[in-house]
Design a protein around this motif. Structure first.
Motif, PDB file in Angstrom:
ATOM      1  N   PRO A  82      60.288 -45.066  21.920  1.00 64.30           N
ATOM      2  CA  PRO A  82      59.350 -44.170  21.229  1.00 64.30           C
ATOM      3  C   PRO A  82      59.411 -44.288  19.708  1.00 64.30           C
ATOM      4  CG  PRO A  82      61.085 -42.918  22.345  1.00 64.30           C
ATOM      5  CD  PRO A  82      61.168 -44.309  22.830  1.00 64.30           C
ATOM      6  N   LEU A  83      60.610 -44.475  19.141  1.00 65.15           N
ATOM      7  CA  LEU A  83      60.716 -44.676  17.699  1.00 65.15           C
ATOM      8  C   LEU A  83      60.000 -45.962  17.278  1.00 65.15           C
ATOM      9  CD1 LEU A  83      64.435 -43.652  17.071  1.00 65.15           C
ATOM     10  CD2 LEU A  83      62.409 -42.483  16.179  1.00 65.15           C
ATOM     11  N   HIS A  84      60.137 -46.991  18.085  1.00 65.18           N
ATOM     12  CA  HIS A  84      59.479 -48.272  17.820  1.00 65.18           C
ATOM     13  C   HIS A  84      57.963 -48.087  17.761  1.00 65.18           C
ATOM     14  CE1 HIS A  84      59.163 -52.829  19.040  1.00 65.18           C
ATOM     15  NE2 HIS A  84      58.476 -52.536  17.956  1.00 65.18           N
ATOM     16  N   PHE A  85      57.409 -47.403  18.757  1.00 68.35           N
ATOM     17  CA  PHE A  85      55.958 -47.230  18.781  1.00 68.35           C
ATOM     18  C   PHE A  85      55.470 -46.280  17.688  1.00 68.35           C
ATOM     19  CE2 PHE A  85      56.253 -48.615  23.382  1.00 68.35           C
ATOM     20  CZ  PHE A  85      55.722 -49.875  23.108  1.00 68.35           C
ATOM     21  N   LYS A  86      56.305 -45.313  17.296  1.00 66.43           N
ATOM     22  CA  LYS A  86      55.950 -44.437  16.183  1.00 66.43           C
ATOM     23  C   LYS A  86      55.767 -45.251  14.897  1.00 66.43           C
ATOM     24  CE  LYS A  86      55.761 -39.961  17.252  1.00 66.43           C
ATOM     25  NZ  LYS A  86      54.579 -39.116  16.916  1.00 66.43           N
ATOM     26  N   LEU A  87      56.589 -46.282  14.720  1.00 59.52           N
ATOM     27  CA  LEU A  87      56.475 -47.137  13.542  1.00 59.52           C
ATOM     28  C   LEU A  87      55.199 -47.972  13.558  1.00 59.52           C
ATOM     29  CD1 LEU A  87      60.178 -48.389  13.275  1.00 59.52           C
ATOM     30  CD2 LEU A  87      59.035 -46.730  11.791  1.00 59.52           C
ATOM     31  N   LEU A  88      54.564 -48.066  14.728  1.00 53.95           N
ATOM     32  CA  LEU A  88      53.316 -48.823  14.874  1.00 53.95           C
ATOM     33  C   LEU A  88      52.102 -47.911  14.978  1.00 53.95           C
ATOM     34  CD1 LEU A  88      54.613 -51.454  17.477  1.00 53.95           C
ATOM     35  CD2 LEU A  88      53.999 -51.926  15.093  1.00 53.95           C
ATOM     36  N   SER A  89      52.251 -46.658  14.569  1.00 54.63           N
ATOM     37  CA  SER A  89      51.183 -45.665  14.786  1.00 54.63           C
ATOM     38  C   SER A  89      49.901 -45.971  14.020  1.00 54.63           C
ATOM     39  CB  SER A  89      51.683 -44.267  14.407  1.00 54.63           C
ATOM     40  OG  SER A  89      52.089 -44.229  13.049  1.00 54.63           O
ATOM     41  N   SER A  90      49.970 -46.848  13.013  1.00 58.83           N
ATOM     42  CA  SER A  90      48.760 -47.204  12.264  1.00 58.83           C
ATOM     43  C   SER A  90      47.879 -48.197  13.014  1.00 58.83           C
ATOM     44  CB  SER A  90      49.144 -47.798  10.903  1.00 58.83           C
ATOM     45  OG  SER A  90      49.898 -48.992  11.073  1.00 58.83           O
ATOM     46  N   ILE A  91      48.391 -48.746  14.125  1.00 56.10           N
ATOM     47  CA  ILE A  91      47.662 -49.759  14.904  1.00 56.10           C
ATOM     48  C   ILE A  91      47.044 -49.107  16.136  1.00 56.10           C
ATOM     49  CG2 ILE A  91      47.896 -51.944  16.167  1.00 56.10           C
ATOM     50  CD1 ILE A  91      50.251 -52.626  14.402  1.00 56.10           C
ATOM     51  N   PRO A  92      45.804 -49.445  16.488  1.00 58.56           N
ATOM     52  CA  PRO A  92      45.178 -48.881  17.698  1.00 58.56           C
ATOM     53  C   PRO A  92      46.028 -49.166  18.935  1.00 58.56           C
ATOM     54  CG  PRO A  92      43.535 -50.025  16.370  1.00 58.56           C
ATOM     55  CD  PRO A  92      44.870 -50.323  15.755  1.00 58.56           C
ATOM     56  N   PRO A  93      46.149 -48.181  19.845  1.00 57.79           N
ATOM     57  CA  PRO A  93      47.001 -48.351  21.032  1.00 57.79           C
ATOM     58  C   PRO A  93      46.683 -49.593  21.861  1.00 57.79           C
ATOM     59  CG  PRO A  93      46.354 -46.063  20.806  1.00 57.79           C
ATOM     60  CD  PRO A  93      45.588 -46.817  19.769  1.00 57.79           C
ATOM     61  N   LEU A  94      45.400 -49.941  21.991  1.00 58.32           N
ATOM     62  CA  LEU A  94      45.032 -51.097  22.812  1.00 58.32           C
ATOM     63  C   LEU A  94      45.546 -52.394  22.196  1.00 58.32           C
ATOM     64  CD1 LEU A  94      43.629 -51.482  25.483  1.00 58.32           C
ATOM     65  CD2 LEU A  94      41.462 -51.854  24.270  1.00 58.32           C
ATOM     66  N   GLN A  95      45.569 -52.466  20.869  1.00 61.80           N
ATOM     67  CA  GLN A  95      46.139 -53.657  20.224  1.00 61.80           C
ATOM     68  C   GLN A  95      47.648 -53.724  20.422  1.00 61.80           C
ATOM     69  OE1 GLN A  95      44.951 -55.021  16.341  1.00 61.80           O
ATOM     70  NE2 GLN A  95      42.996 -53.914  16.419  1.00 61.80           N
ATOM     71  N   ILE A  96      48.305 -52.579  20.320  1.00 61.18           N
ATOM     72  CA  ILE A  96      49.757 -52.566  20.576  1.00 61.18           C
ATOM     73  C   ILE A  96      50.035 -53.022  22.001  1.00 61.18           C
ATOM     74  CG2 ILE A  96      51.840 -51.143  20.680  1.00 61.18           C
ATOM     75  CD1 ILE A  96      50.549 -49.254  18.664  1.00 61.18           C
ATOM     76  N   LEU A  97      49.250 -52.510  22.954  1.00 65.24           N
ATOM     77  CA  LEU A  97      49.423 -52.897  24.358  1.00 65.24           C
ATOM     78  C   LEU A  97      49.253 -54.401  24.533  1.00 65.24           C
ATOM     79  CD1 LEU A  97      49.723 -52.232  27.403  1.00 65.24           C
ATOM     80  CD2 LEU A  97      47.238 -51.896  27.454  1.00 65.24           C
ATOM     81  N   ALA A  98      48.207 -54.963  23.927  1.00 63.01           N
ATOM     82  CA  ALA A  98      47.946 -56.399  24.073  1.00 63.01           C
ATOM     83  C   ALA A  98      49.105 -57.221  23.522  1.00 63.01           C
ATOM     84  CB  ALA A  98      46.638 -56.765  23.360  1.00 63.01           C
ATOM     85  N   HIS A  99      49.607 -56.832  22.349  1.00 60.91           N
ATOM     86  CA  HIS A  99      50.761 -57.545  21.788  1.00 60.91           C
ATOM     87  C   HIS A  99      51.987 -57.371  22.671  1.00 60.91           C
ATOM     88  CE1 HIS A  99      49.493 -59.193  17.909  1.00 60.91           C
ATOM     89  NE2 HIS A  99      48.663 -58.161  17.820  1.00 60.91           N
ATOM     90  N   ARG A 100      52.175 -56.162  23.186  1.00 61.45           N
ATOM     91  CA  ARG A 100      53.321 -55.901  24.062  1.00 61.45           C
ATOM     92  C   ARG A 100      53.288 -56.836  25.266  1.00 61.45           C
ATOM     93  NH1 ARG A 100      54.895 -49.966  26.749  1.00 61.45           N
ATOM     94  NH2 ARG A 100      57.077 -50.481  27.119  1.00 61.45           N
ATOM     95  N   ILE A 101      52.128 -57.029  25.850  1.00 60.10           N
ATOM     96  CA  ILE A 101      51.983 -57.892  27.025  1.00 60.10           C
ATOM     97  C   ILE A 101      52.295 -59.346  26.672  1.00 60.10           C
ATOM     98  CG2 ILE A 101      50.306 -58.875  28.629  1.00 60.10           C
ATOM     99  CD1 ILE A 101      48.925 -56.063  28.573  1.00 60.10           C
ATOM    100  N   VAL A 102      51.694 -59.828  25.580  1.00 64.71           N
ATOM    101  CA  VAL A 102      51.855 -61.239  25.208  1.00 64.71           C
ATOM    102  C   VAL A 102      53.309 -61.558  24.874  1.00 64.71           C
ATOM    103  CG1 VAL A 102      51.277 -62.986  23.470  1.00 64.71           C
ATOM    104  CG2 VAL A 102      49.479 -61.503  24.419  1.00 64.71           C
TER     105      VAL A 102
END
Length: 302
Positions: free
Chosen positions: A32-52
C-alpha cells in the motif's frame, strides 16, 4: 538432545514462518505504501505496468528455478490454460480495485475486504466444493455478515470496495484451488495472459500522450518497475511459507496483512474510523476468532 527429525522440523517451521511474515509484511505495509507513492498515475496505468513487470520478474524466476518445462506443459493443457485465464481475469479485477482504493483513501475498506475474505472462502467451499461446516463456522459467517450490514446501514450503502475485493480474491482462490499447477508457474501464466492487453493499453497511452512512465521522472519509473517485484515476491514467499507450515498457522498469520492496512489507513493517512466502524470491525474480528478457534480444534495433528 533433541532427535534429528524434530530439529529439522523445527527449522523448517521457522523458515516457513519467516517466509509467511515477509509476505504478509509486504501485503500489509510495503505494497500500500508503494501504491500511495504512485497516486499521481491513473490506476489503469499502474495496473498495466504491474502486469508487464510482474511477467518479466516471474519469467526470470521460472528460468532461474528451471521450471520452464512445467510452464510449457501447463500452457499446452487446454483445461488448465482456460482456468488460468479465468483466474487471471479475477486477479486483474482485484488488483485494479485495490490500486484505486489505496489511492482514493479507502485503505480501511481494503483491510475490511481481506478480513472478510477467509470467511467468504468458507462459504465458497460449501457452495462449490461441497465442504461441510461446523456450527461454529456457520456462526462466524453469520456474525461477519452482521458486521458488513452494520457498515452498510450506517453509511447508507454497502461497503462495495471491501466486498468486491473479498469476492474477486475469493473466487480467484477457488479457481487456483482446482487447477493443478505450481504457484510460480500459475502466476507466470496468469501474468503472461494479461500482458498483451497491458502492453496494448500502454501503447495507446504513449500514442495519445497520456503516458505517465518514461517521461523524464526517473524515480517514478523505478517505482513502476518495482511493481513487478512487490507483486510477485510476496506471492512466492507465501507459497514457500504455506509449503512448510500448517494451514491453521497460515490462517492465523494472514490477518497481519489487513491489520497493517487498517493501521496505515487510520494512523498514517487519517481515514475515518468512528464508533460504528469499530462495532462492525469488532463483530468481524469476533467472527474470525470463532472461525480460527474452530479451525485449530478440527485441524488434524501433524
Amino acid at each position: 538432545m533433541e532427535p534429528e527429525h524434530k530439529t529439522s522440523e523445527a527449522h523448517r517451521t521457522r523458515i516457513g514462518v519467516l517466509y509467511a511474515l515477509a509476505a504478509f509484511f509486504m501485503w500489509g505495509l510495503v505494497v500500500p505504501l508503494h501504491f500511495k507513492l504512485l497516486s499521481s498515475i491513473p490506476p489503469l496505468q499502474i495496473l498495466a505496468h504491474r502486469i508487464v513487470w510482474a511477467s518479466l520478474f516471474a519469467l526470470g524466476l521460472i528460468f532461474a528455478f528451471r521450471q520452464w518445462r512445467q510452464l510449457v506443459e501447463a500452457v499446452f493443457s487446454g483445461r488448465r490454460l482456460l482456468l488460468l485465464a479465468l483466474s487471471a481475469g479475477l486477479i486483474a479485477i482485484n488488483w485494479l480495485i485495490y490500486i484505486w482504493a489505496v489511492n482514493s483513501g479507502h485503505l480501511v475498506q481494503t483491510s475490511l475486504g481481506y478480513f472478510i475474505n477467509p470467511l467468504l472462502n468458507v462459504v465458497l467451499g460449501v457452495l462449490f466444493l461441497h465442504e461441510r461446516l461446523h456450527p461454529a463456522q456457520v456462526a462466524a459467517c453469520l456474525l461477519a455478515g452482521v458486521g458488513v450490514l452494520v457498515l452498510g446501514i450506517s453509511s447508507g450503502e454497502m461497503p462495495w470496495v471491501a466486498l468486491a475485493l473479498a469476492c474477486s480474491f475469493g473466487f480467484y482462490g477457488l479457481v487456483r484451488k482446482v487447477v493443478q499447477v505450481a504457484p510460480l508457474v500459475g502466476f507466470c501464466i496468469e501474468s503472461l495472459l494479461l500482458t498483451p492487453l497491458a502492453l496494448g493499453y500502454l501503447a495507446m497511452t504513449f500514442a495519445d500522450g497520456s503516458a505517465a512512465a518514461f517521461q523524464g521522472q526517473i524515480g517514478l519509473d523505478v517505482l513502476l518497475v518495482l511493481t513487478g517485484f512487490t507483486t510477485a515476491a510476496p506471492l512466492i514467499w507465501f507459497a514457500a511459507g504455506a509449503q512448510r507450515l500448517k494451514l491453521s498457522t497460515i490462517g492465523l498469520l494472514q490477518y497481519l496483512a489487513p491489520s497493517g492496512q487498517l493501521a496505515l489507513g487510520v494512523l498514517a493517512y487519517g481515514e475515518a474510523f468512528g464508533w460504528v466502524d469499530a462495532i462492525a470491525f469488532g463483530l468481524i474480528w469476533m467472527a474470525l476468532a470463532i472461525y480460527t478457534v474452530s479451525a485449530l480444534r478440527s485441524a488434524p495433528a501433524q
